[in-house]
Enzyme design. Structure first.
Site, short mmCIF file in Angstrom:
data_model
loop_
_atom_site.label_atom_id
_atom_site.label_comp_id
_atom_site.label_asym_id
_atom_site.label_seq_id
_atom_site.Cartn_x
_atom_site.Cartn_y
_atom_site.Cartn_z
N HIS A 124 -0.63 -1.64 -3.62
CA HIS A 124 -0.36 -0.29 -4.14
C HIS A 124 -0.42 0.79 -3.05
O HIS A 124 0.09 1.89 -3.23
CB HIS A 124 -1.31 0.05 -5.29
CG HIS A 124 -2.71 0.37 -4.88
ND1 HIS A 124 -3.74 -0.54 -4.95
CD2 HIS A 124 -3.28 1.51 -4.40
CE1 HIS A 124 -4.86 0.02 -4.55
NE2 HIS A 124 -4.61 1.27 -4.20
N ASP A 154 -2.52 -7.58 -5.90
CA ASP A 154 -2.58 -6.29 -5.19
C ASP A 154 -2.93 -6.47 -3.71
O ASP A 154 -3.69 -5.69 -3.14
CB ASP A 154 -3.57 -5.35 -5.85
CG ASP A 154 -3.32 -3.89 -5.47
OD1 ASP A 154 -2.21 -3.59 -4.97
OD2 ASP A 154 -4.23 -3.06 -5.65
N SER A 229 -9.03 2.28 -0.47
CA SER A 229 -8.29 1.13 -0.97
C SER A 229 -7.71 0.34 0.19
O SER A 229 -7.07 0.90 1.08
CB SER A 229 -7.17 1.59 -1.90
OG SER A 229 -7.68 2.12 -3.09
#
Length: 469
Positions: A124, A154, A229
């Site tokens: 993402h 992911d 992230s």
């Protein structure tokens, strides 16, 4: 003189007698009255306690792990390039060339895993990027290329043209223990690497995100915010045990719950991308779920934890090994299986054709079988919420057809899962489909405005046709 000696002897004997009486009667009475010590036999409500001093080793030193990892975590900048005019003024009067129309679409962190520039991050973080810029902790900037991605987990793999970079070695996430100290290392907002500390709060955590392949996260209370992230979750030895991926928060900021993809799963994904260009998933070949109080009561089971086998796929490794419906899986390769995410988390770290040892419970007795994992092949028709897989010869024969693909999963809550799952699709938009490659070709080849017409054979052997618009 004799009287004086006699008086002295009498005085000494009197003092000795007085002191002895005090020690024998008075002092003992005071001690016994101030420290009552009833025995466990005299008191039925006695609560056992242990006050032995122990050294629990809580003074963990994070400095070495932090110093060894901060230079291997990078800032990843997702840059989108505008292909057209950005406003009416540019449309009528012209403006800067399209190649100059850039904007930052997103940013996050990444982890260098090899000295020659392979970097792991979240899908993402880089999704939809026209260009990717990677900045190291020493402010050096590189253009990165996407080697491959896996949206289900992911995870994305990037590559920069560099040599001799600092990197973080993979650790074994199966060995992670609850309460173990961990560090979350990120490079948010290009502020250089930052480190936060916490413990492992849970393992094999399922976030119920309705992903095709169920996830199994490491949960930690180390502070992880959106800019982190794709960063590293490391143990105090500086080994990579997870890729920081998600947080649970109503505000979008960290509130105590953060999640990381286990390093064993991330490493397997990276290896597949480097070798095959895509992820190859191994599966046992069962359908089932975690034991719940309702299932335990309905089936009158003694076990309260494990994975209940509701169905075994024909021709799968599970069927070949002798696993049956109603079996309860308790261990895989001596890894305790308490819930379904324990199973998927471990199996997702394996490759097709790997052999695993499965300990299961059947009729109250434990037994162990060897299972060779089969390759997971499926295609998701996202617009209608169906996942299809190649059908075995036995499945085609049972539906009295020579070709078709089976409906593997129902991904929408508004569809009748019990009625559709397992049925055989023979045609899509009036074209025969013999495998998932045919399905992909038909779906990818249609216009987005065209309807999808699916012809399938139901469990009663009748042909059905459904039109999705």
């Amino acid at each position: 003189m004799k009287k004086l000696a006699t008086l002295l002897i009498v005085s000494v004997l009197g003092g000795v007698f007085t002191l002895g009486s005090y020690k024998l009667f008075l002092e003992e009475e005071q001690i016994s009255s101030s420290l009552p010590l009833p025995s466990t036999e005299e008191r039925s409500d006695f609560i056992p306690a242990n006050y032995t001093e122990r050294n629990y080793g809580t003074n963990a030193d994070f400095t070495e792990a932090a110093e060894n990892t901060v230079h291997a975590v990078v800032h990843v900048k997702n840059v989108a390039v505008f292909k057209g005019t950005r406003n009416p003024f540019e449309f009528y009067y012209g403006g800067r060339s399209n190649s100059e129309g850039k904007a930052v679409q997103g940013a996050g962190s990444g982890v260098i895993i090899t000295p020659d520039g392979y970097i792991v991050t979240n899908n993402h973080v880089i999704e939809g990027a026209s260009e990717l810029e990677v900045t190291l902790n020493n402010n050096k900037t590189y253009t990165a290329e996407v080697v491959g991605t896996d949206k289900a987990s992911d995870i994305a793999l990037l590559k920069v043209d560099a040599e001799g970079l600092n990197y973080i070695p993979f650790g074994n996430s199966n060995n992670v223990r609850l309460g173990e100290w961990v560090l979350a290392v990120g490079n948010p907002f290009n502020l250089k690497s930052t480190v936060t500390a916490g413990i492992v709060s849970a393992k094999a955590r399922d976030l119920n995100t309705a992903d095709i392949i169920p996830q199994s996260f490491i949960q930690t209370d180390a502070a992880i915010n959106p800019g982190n992230s794709g960063g590293a979750l490391v143990n105090i030895n500086g080994e990579l045990i997870g890729i920081n991926t998600a947080i649970t928060s109503k505000t979008g900021s960290y509130v105590g719950y953060a999640f990381a993809v286990p390093s064993n799963n991330a490493r397997k994904i990276v290896e597949d991308i480097m070798e095959f260009g895509h992820v190859q998933q191994g599966i046992l070949g069962i359908r089932g779920g975690s034991l719940t109080p309702q299932v335990v009561k309905e089936l009158n089971l003694e076990a309260t934890q494990g994975v209940y086998v509701a169905d075994v796929s024909p021709g799968s490794g599970a069927e070949n090994a002798g696993i049956r419906e109603n079996d309860i899986i308790r261990k895989i390769d001596n890894i305790q299986i308490n819930k379904f995410s324990d199973l998927t988390g471990y199996i997702n770290s394996k490759h097709p054709n790997d052999e695993v040892s499965v300990t299961l419970l059947r009729d109250g007795r434990e037994r162990e079988v060897k299972v060779i994992l089969t390759k997971y092949e499926a295609y998701t028709i996202k617009s209608i919420g169906l996942e299809v897989a190649n059908a075995s010869k036995e499945e085609l024969r049972s539906y009295n057809t020579e070709y078709g693909v089976k409906i593997n999963q129902i991904l929408r809550n508004d569809l009748p899962a019990e009625e559709l799952a397992g049925n055989i699709i023979t045609e899509i938009n009036n074209e025969k489909v013999r495998n998932i490659q045919d399905v992909e070709r038909v779906i990818e080849g249609k216009r987005s405005s065209d309807p999808i017409v699916v012809t399938f054979i139901d469990e009663n052997g009748e042909k059905q046709r459904v039109v999705w618009r």
